[in-house]
Design a protein around this motif. Structure first.
Motif, PDB file in Angstrom:
ATOM      1  N   MET A  71       0.813  -1.210   0.000  1.00  0.00           N
ATOM      2  CA  MET A  71       0.000   0.000   0.000  1.00  0.00           C
ATOM      3  C   MET A  71       0.852   1.268   0.000  1.00  0.00           C
ATOM      4  O   MET A  71       0.421   2.310  -0.488  1.00  0.00           O
ATOM      5  N   GLY A  72       2.069   1.182   0.554  1.00  0.00           N
ATOM      6  CA  GLY A  72       2.951   2.341   0.542  1.00  0.00           C
ATOM      7  C   GLY A  72       3.512   2.636  -0.826  1.00  0.00           C
ATOM      8  O   GLY A  72       3.645   3.798  -1.235  1.00  0.00           O
ATOM      9  N   ALA A  73       3.845   1.586  -1.574  1.00  0.00           N
ATOM     10  CA  ALA A  73       4.283   1.691  -2.970  1.00  0.00           C
ATOM     11  C   ALA A  73       5.420   2.679  -3.191  1.00  0.00           C
ATOM     12  O   ALA A  73       5.476   3.362  -4.193  1.00  0.00           O
ATOM     13  N   GLY A  74       6.326   2.788  -2.238  1.00  0.00           N
ATOM     14  CA  GLY A  74       7.521   3.600  -2.448  1.00  0.00           C
ATOM     15  C   GLY A  74       7.337   5.097  -2.402  1.00  0.00           C
ATOM     16  O   GLY A  74       8.237   5.840  -2.783  1.00  0.00           O
ATOM     17  N   THR A  75       6.183   5.574  -1.915  1.00  0.00           N
ATOM     18  CA  THR A  75       5.953   7.020  -1.929  1.00  0.00           C
ATOM     19  C   THR A  75       6.777   7.760  -0.871  1.00  0.00           C
ATOM     20  O   THR A  75       6.977   8.966  -0.993  1.00  0.00           O
ATOM     21  N   GLY A  76       7.248   7.054   0.159  1.00  0.00           N
ATOM     22  CA  GLY A  76       7.995   7.710   1.223  1.00  0.00           C
ATOM     23  C   GLY A  76       9.236   8.429   0.724  1.00  0.00           C
ATOM     24  O   GLY A  76       9.448   9.616   1.010  1.00  0.00           O
TER      25      GLY A  76
END
Length: 232
Positions: A71-76
């Protein structure tokens, strides 16, 4: 003698070095504390929970971790870069990232329900897995806040949040098992701590950027697309 230019350069160097030293000390000190507490937790909690209880706790934690990654998909990492590059857009990006994560909870819950149905675990195991997934949701929502602290180079907030999380979770778990409580109580205590740490980080992050919890489908799609690595 040191002329004005040299003095300014020296002053600028000191201004740059101070945050670096502060960040190093904060992260290093926090790591030392969390390692010490985690070591005590490792020696005490699994032994008192037993193989069955420990297995359920690990399963719940693992499934929650998988959900966070998907759900995070690397957006951090993308958020950190964008906050540094264009601080004016930070509130909008921060709000969009939070809204995306909240929206993904619905399909995430559906996938989890299907998995639990197929796996046919016991009632207690299902409860532990659901609680573990809820802990992961708080971790997912914390990620944009962590990106804020990295972007503004205030790593002491990251360290403080990590210390609070590990110390409270480990301390409560150790106390509960020593008092004779089981895996369900340990899982619930972890959920309470995760919610508390999320609230802390939200308050801290608002000192730097206040999220604008409004978004559009194009903005949503743009953030998701740019967050994925595009290769060399």
């Amino acid at each position: 003698m040191i002329d004005a230019h040299d003095g300014a350069a020296a002053s600028g160097g000191l201004a740059v070095e101070k945050p670096k030293r502060r960040n190093v000390f904060a992260l290093g000190g926090g790591q030392l504390i969390t390692w010490s507490v985690a070591l005590a937790w490792t020696f005490i909690v699994p032994r008192h929970l037993g193989a069955t209880g420990w297995g359920m706790l690990v399963t719940g934690s693992s499934i929650g971790g998988i959900l966070v990654v998907l759900m995070g998909a690397g957006t951090g990492n993308y958020l950190v870069r964008q906050f540094v590059r264009d601080p004016q857009q930070a509130p909008s990006l921060l709000g969009t990232s939070i809204v995306i994560r909240l929206a993904l909870l619905i399909p995430g819950a559906a996938v989890l329900a299907v998995y639990l149905k197929i796996a046919a675990f016991s009632g207690q195991a299902n409860l532990i897995i659901v609680i573990g997934s809820a802990v992961a949701v708080f971790a997912l929502l914390q990620e944009p806040m962590d990106s804020v602290f990295q972007a503004v180079e205030r790593m002491e907030y990251l360290a403080a949040g990590d210390v609070a999380d590990k110390v409270l979770q480990s301390g409560l778990a150790i106390a509960l098992v020593l008092l004779g409580f089981g895996v369900t109580h340990v899982a619930v205590s972890a959920l309470c701590v995760a919610g508390f740490v999320f609230a802390l980080k939200t308050v801290w992050a608002r000192k730097f950027f206040r999220p604008q919890l409004r978004t559009t489908i194009p903005r949503h799609a743009s953030l998701r697309a740019r967050a994925f690595p595009t290769g060399p």
